[in-house]
Write a protein that holds these residues in place. Structure first.
Motif, PDB file in Angstrom:
ATOM      1  N   ALA A   1     -14.709  -5.430  15.289  1.00 11.87           N
ATOM      2  CA  ALA A   1     -13.536  -5.767  14.486  1.00 11.87           C
ATOM      3  C   ALA A   1     -12.636  -4.548  14.387  1.00 11.87           C
ATOM      4  O   ALA A   1     -13.086  -3.408  14.566  1.00 11.87           O
ATOM      5  CB  ALA A   1     -13.963  -6.215  13.090  1.00 11.87           C
ATOM      6  N   ASP A   2     -11.356  -4.788  14.080  1.00 15.17           N
ATOM      7  CA  ASP A   2     -10.497  -3.647  13.776  1.00 15.17           C
ATOM      8  C   ASP A   2     -10.852  -3.155  12.376  1.00 15.17           C
ATOM      9  O   ASP A   2     -11.671  -3.759  11.665  1.00 15.17           O
ATOM     10  CB  ASP A   2      -9.023  -4.015  13.898  1.00 15.17           C
TER      11      ASP A   2
ATOM     12  N   LYS B   1      -9.324  -3.048   9.531  1.00 17.13           N
ATOM     13  CA  LYS B   1      -8.998  -3.920   8.398  1.00 17.13           C
ATOM     14  C   LYS B   1      -9.996  -5.057   8.280  1.00 17.13           C
ATOM     15  O   LYS B   1     -10.495  -5.363   7.180  1.00 17.13           O
ATOM     16  CB  LYS B   1      -7.582  -4.461   8.556  1.00 17.13           C
ATOM     17  N   TYR B   2     -10.326  -5.696   9.402  1.00 16.26           N
ATOM     18  CA  TYR B   2     -11.251  -6.832   9.346  1.00 16.26           C
ATOM     19  C   TYR B   2     -12.687  -6.369   9.124  1.00 16.26           C
ATOM     20  O   TYR B   2     -13.514  -7.125   8.612  1.00 16.26           O
ATOM     21  CB  TYR B   2     -11.164  -7.658  10.630  1.00 16.26           C
TER      22      TYR B   2
ATOM     23  N   ILE C   1     -13.543  -6.854   5.611  1.00 15.22           N
ATOM     24  CA  ILE C   1     -13.833  -8.256   5.294  1.00 15.22           C
ATOM     25  C   ILE C   1     -15.244  -8.635   5.732  1.00 15.22           C
ATOM     26  O   ILE C   1     -15.971  -9.330   5.005  1.00 15.22           O
ATOM     27  CB  ILE C   1     -12.790  -9.167   5.964  1.00 15.22           C
ATOM     28  N   LEU C   2     -15.665  -8.165   6.919  1.00 13.28           N
ATOM     29  CA  LEU C   2     -17.015  -8.469   7.401  1.00 13.28           C
ATOM     30  C   LEU C   2     -18.063  -7.943   6.429  1.00 13.28           C
ATOM     31  O   LEU C   2     -19.068  -8.602   6.167  1.00 13.28           O
ATOM     32  CB  LEU C   2     -17.227  -7.878   8.789  1.00 13.28           C
TER      33      LEU C   2
ATOM     34  N   THR D   1      -6.573  -0.080  15.051  1.00  8.46           N
ATOM     35  CA  THR D   1      -6.613  -1.353  15.781  1.00  8.46           C
ATOM     36  C   THR D   1      -7.764  -1.412  16.775  1.00  8.46           C
ATOM     37  O   THR D   1      -8.006  -2.446  17.390  1.00  8.46           O
ATOM     38  CB  THR D   1      -5.295  -1.585  16.529  1.00  8.46           C
TER      39      THR D   1
ATOM     40  N   HIS E   1     -11.476  -1.847  18.164  1.00  9.14           N
ATOM     41  CA  HIS E   1     -12.526  -2.781  17.745  1.00  9.14           C
ATOM     42  C   HIS E   1     -13.887  -2.085  17.810  1.00  9.14           C
ATOM     43  O   HIS E   1     -14.406  -1.817  18.899  1.00  9.14           O
ATOM     44  CB  HIS E   1     -12.512  -4.036  18.618  1.00  9.14           C
TER      45      HIS E   1
END
Length: 216
Positions: free
Chosen positions: A35-36, A38-39, A42-43, A121, A123
């Motif tokens: 994931a980047d 930011k995500y 969330i993970l 950005t 991953h």
């Protein structure tokens, strides 16, 4: 640096196998979903955790023992006053950084016991953490003044759950008593008019251990 990740077939699925591991009183999860930055936050939230902020050099070295050769996002990002962890504290001593890093990018990952800066950005895999669970221990009756112990909430049959699970769902619950099929949540300083049941020496009293931790 070339990122070492999952096999291609597992990248398509989005995750490799991974498990929680414990360092002192913290649980960690090296999530291998990519994931980047930011995500990645969330993970970790999806696992009931946060993107980790490394506390000290000893922890950085301990993480090297548990993590595989992938690169993992941590919570540090660049600010006008330098790199900061998500709680606002400073990151990081120069000796934590890999010698090749120029600190030009805005986000941070950890790899093989050192930290690197990356474009946000990129991953990578998130390094998630949360406080470890504390085990329950049976308290000996001689350790307490039983006459002053009050139960402030009774749940018949524990609503079909274990007393421990009921306590886990309540904020600040660290002691329980088991009386037949009822759970009693203990509050040592309960005023007399709030006392629903007096706890007697013939019941089993449990409290969370102050030193025995685990990750589930």
């Amino acid at each position: 640096m070339e990122r070492v990740g999952c096999f291609l077939i597992l990248i398509a699925i989005g995750m490799c196998s991974a498990k929680w591991f414990r360092i002192n009183s913290m649980c960690f999860f090296g999530d291998e979903a990519f994931a980047d930055a930011k995500y990645a936050i969330i993970l970790c939230k999806m696992r009931g955790a946060i993107l980790h902020s490394i506390k000290n050099e000893a922890e950085l070295k301990d993480l090297k023992k548990f993590l595989d050769k992938s690169i993992y996002w941590v919570s540090a990002t660049k600010t006008p006053s330098g790199f900061k962890w998500s709680d606002g504290s400073d990151c990081c001593p120069r000796n934590w950084w890999a010698p090749t890093e120029d600190e030009r990018d805005d986000c941070v990952g950890v790899f093989d016991g050192m930290i690197y800066d990356f474009s946000c950005t990129e991953h990578l895999s998130p390094l998630c953490s949360r406080p470890a669970d504390r085990r329950w221990r049976l308290v000996k009756s001689g350790e307490y003044n039983w006459k002053k112990l009050c139960g402030v909430e009774i749940m018949s049959n524990c609503d079909g759950r274990s007393c421990e699970d009921v306590c886990d769902s309540l904020q600040g619950c660290d002691q329980i008593a088991k009386i037949s099929n009822a759970c009693v949540i203990i509050k040592n300083d309960a005023p007399r008019d709030e006392c629903i049941v007096k706890i007697r020496p013939n019941v089993e009293l449990y409290e969370r251990s102050k030193s025995d931790f685990y990750c589930k």
